[in-house]
Design a protein around this motif. Sequence first.
Motif, PDB file in Angstrom:
ATOM      1  N   SER A 121      72.107  76.769  -9.234  1.00 42.42           N
ATOM      2  CA  SER A 121      72.837  76.159 -10.603  1.00 42.42           C
ATOM      3  C   SER A 121      73.249  74.858 -10.387  1.00 42.42           C
ATOM      4  O   SER A 121      74.126  74.833  -9.374  1.00 42.42           O
ATOM      5  CB  SER A 121      73.705  77.211 -11.017  1.00 42.42           C
ATOM      6  N   GLU A 162      75.547  73.672 -12.081  1.00 45.52           N
ATOM      7  CA  GLU A 162      77.068  73.612 -12.329  1.00 45.52           C
ATOM      8  C   GLU A 162      77.842  74.576 -11.458  1.00 45.52           C
ATOM      9  O   GLU A 162      78.721  75.400 -12.044  1.00 45.52           O
ATOM     10  CB  GLU A 162      77.147  74.129 -13.733  1.00 45.52           C
ATOM     11  N   PHE A 187      81.684  74.155 -11.219  1.00 44.71           N
ATOM     12  CA  PHE A 187      82.579  74.759 -12.202  1.00 44.71           C
ATOM     13  C   PHE A 187      82.408  76.260 -12.378  1.00 44.71           C
ATOM     14  O   PHE A 187      83.385  77.103 -12.977  1.00 44.71           O
ATOM     15  CB  PHE A 187      82.126  74.015 -13.589  1.00 44.71           C
TER      16      PHE A 187
END
Length: 1099
Positions: free
Chosen positions: A380, A382, A385
């Motif tokens: 991923s 991201e 986060f």
Amino acid sequence: MAAETGLKIHVRIPTFQPENKDVEAAEGSNPPKDGEGKASSRRYSVLRKRNPKSLPFAEEPSPHRLAAAHDIIRGSFAHTSTTPRGSLSSRELRASPISSPRASSSHVQLEHLLQAVDADLDGYGLEESRDGFFDASFHRPLKRNREDLMRKAAETLPDAFRKKNHPLSLRRFLPQQLREAKAFFQRVSTSRAGIRLLKTFLGFFITFVICLIPASRNWLGKYNYIMVVSAIVNHPGRAIGSQVDGAILTIFGTVAGLGWGSLALYVSTSTATAQSGYGGILATFLVIFALLIGWLRCVFIRLFQAVLCAGIAIVYTCLANTSQSVGWKKVFDYGIPWVLGQAVCLVIAALVFPDAGSRSLALALHGSLNTIQAGLVLPSPEMPFLKRKLAWQFVNVSQAVRDFTLEFTVSRFLADDVVLIRNLIQGVIRSILAITPDPTLFADLDPLPEPDSGQKTESVPQSPELHHERAKRTICETLKEPARILIDAMVASIVRADKTILSIGGQGAAQNGSHLLSQALDNLRNAKETFDSADALLVAHPHLSSEYAKSPDVIQLFLFVHPVRQTADKVEALVAKVLEMEQAKRKWRIRAPSYPFNKAIMRTNAQVRHDRGGLTAGFYFRSKRQLDRTMAELQSSAYIPAARHAAGGQHMKDAPDQSQVIGEYQKEQEFDHGQNSAKAPFRYRVWEVMHRLQGFEARFAFKVTLVTTLLSVPALLPQSRGWWNDDEAWWAVVTVWAMMHPRVGGTFQDLAVRTFCAAIGAIWAGLAYAAGNGNPYVMAVFTAVYMIPMLYRFTQSSHPRSGVVGCLSFTVVSLSACTEGGYPSIITIAWTRGLAFVVGLVAALTVNWILWPFVARHELRKSLSSMMLHSAILYRGVIAKYIYYIKGEEPGPKDIARSEMLEGRLREGFVRMRQLMELTRHEMRLRAPFNPLPYSALITACESFFEHLVQVRQSSLYFQPNMLASHPDAMAALTVPRRDAVAVILMNLYVLACALRADQPVPRYLPSAAMARRRLLDCMEIVEADQARRMEVDAKGKGIEKGGNETGHEEGKGRRWADVYQYAFSGALTDVVENLQEMQRYTKEVCGEVEWESDGLVQ
């Protein structure tokens, strides 16, 4: 801060000119006499590298020479005539080849960290051998590029700082209000927030209408609006268990306040002498009670509702309608409306869309499982986060389970099952956080170069790069599909488990839930078997010989797939438990609280925490206090190693047994408890009481008592008693008691908003009465228009205290006007009572600003200091327990469970620190806008330091880092570099933490952890090469051919994971050094840096 003002403290360089004999003594040819050279060597401990560029100390320094002289300094040496036994000389270090991939990659990373500093010093046979000392290397740090640092720091900011609408921006104030109004209507109309608001409004509106009816209003008495205040304080917009708990506590607190107040009235009017000191007696009783309930309000959070109501009741009894002639009907005029208000709210909570208590738990589990699904989308982009969201869910699910076990609930969940589900979910989150995604596994690889057609493949020698690429391709081709199937099976299982948990919690019914969940679990197990089969083929694959361990890319692939496989085990255990709960088919039952009483008295449910206000600060301080207590326990049982007995030919294993050495903290605590002295217990108790009086509990009790006593003076004086009683000014004292918070004082924005809400409530109440001249129907319409958004602000928004003061202001003014018939005038009633609320607000916030104020940015800096010290303690514990442990002291299941518990609390600490940083956006700063970038980057660097320590601990469980323990010579050779590598990191963390705590600049020159790490790796290369030669000689002596011993699948697999995690172990320790340098840079941005006068010449 210091970084914003460019704080630089210049320190004059000490001038010293050692004689030539001191230099010769350093080379081992002429030992110094007693008193000669020892003072200077201990003060400065400087050894110069012998090269043509070395500068005599007597020469005038020039910029180029200063640059060369400041490159590196080696300090803290003790002179010895020969190199100590077992140590490694610099020549051996330079001659050692770097063969292992973990060492080579770590060296490459360290070279990057050292940034071309010449660290190859000649030790001249000198080595620090005294206990409590270590060798440290210092080099001149390069100039920091502040723009690059701030650009990197901007990537670490939380989401709240990425929004353009700053809370203190006047230009965006109106657009922000419009957005919030739109979000209010959308949330109320599309979610359960509307139902909660409906219940809250019904509780208020029913009691308000009862007070509007003349007959019931006259029966309730002059202070009939107490019934409405009761419905506001313990509103019915909560679960049934919380409502019952709140009703009991509020009634108990009201009885306590009325009882103590009645005693004060009785004593003050008992005799003629007492009546002459009427005001003084009432003030004495008020001060004593205020101190007591102020302290209880801070210590026992569970009693917040009781203490709040007790404060309101005592203020009413002593200060409302004060007179030397006491009418005991006054007590019933308060107590009966309060009980009736609680009865109305309890009926509404039980009949109107009742919340049995399991909904919040089911939604919390649902949120954590949704985040887990997002975390299993691998790879991923991201992921950073997502890791923050996973850490937040790690904390949130624990809080939800705690809330569930705090009170009575009607649920299908068992408390033991819920606790086990929490542990399993946190285990899954912990496994996902350990995954390092490698997109290479699922990427399309380029074809390998084909050999010439005229040559046989076996006869063509393959380069190491081609061999490693072939091994990498083999892994991808073998594990790509099984890994993808395994990940998809985990996601599908989590989805089915999520729906099942919602069904058990009463949030929807899942058809064939048990069958579908069982099928998903079977698919997951089949996917695991498929992956294991492919892994078994990979172990015996001819293209994946033992040489794969020399390829970092291959190791990284294994470091990706193995945590994924471990996560599958955690997911399987979670899904199996959910399936067991579903198949049990438990019915709805009343569940009693199961949380331990001694802990439950310190906590309260979610709605009370919200209504209390200061939620972020409260969570932060509680987490900090719990973490400090845990770390103090860990530090008190610290392992202090025995002195080395290398001198005189005595090996470490021959050292005499020593009694158990305890830490200084534990020793002091034992003495204070009286184990060594009969007078110690009393002294300790006195110290404990005096120390407790310095805490925030005593400070808050003093502040609230001071303000309430000063504001109540007019009620106790005959000359001011008339207007005090007529205008009901005692509500100013009630406002102070309700608005003051033990932790958070409030900002200027809070003062403005709360004052506005109090004023608009009084004005709107006056308009409501004047519009129909007291017509109940007109007032009911005005009430609905104003109170619906204000009740929402109190019960569901992030600004509860401004909401509650707006509700109380409107209620008191409107119903007082109805009771008084508008006499003397509605304007007088509105402005006098509204002014009482405003005075109380201003007094509460002003005192909080002056006496022991809460400043979020200062607390953030102190929290960073504490977290660095905690990281140092954790680092020391991991090194001692999981790496350099003694034989027979290997970490066991209890040690692992304790480490995971400690890591969970540290994760919560980082979550709370980021929440605390968001509070800095609401604080006005006259000097300059607060710059959150270095703080955010420092939190991220410290968190990364912690995550790498977790990786070190987890990696050490898959191989034996203390593999040289059976060779005393090897242990002795590595003792000094190991000591230096650990001590340098601990010293750096301590210096940085102290700088942050004291808000003082950081020293420019700090011991180089990168150099200490490099020296340790060099020594390990020599020792491991020597060990490999010994093993090869032993194998030849026993007649064992290389590779002749065929190993089974499990043994080969275990050897592979040992190699892989040894690489991860070494890489994580090197990453720790890099994180430490990041912390140094950003701490200097926060606190400033001590500079030397010669830095201008060097530049």
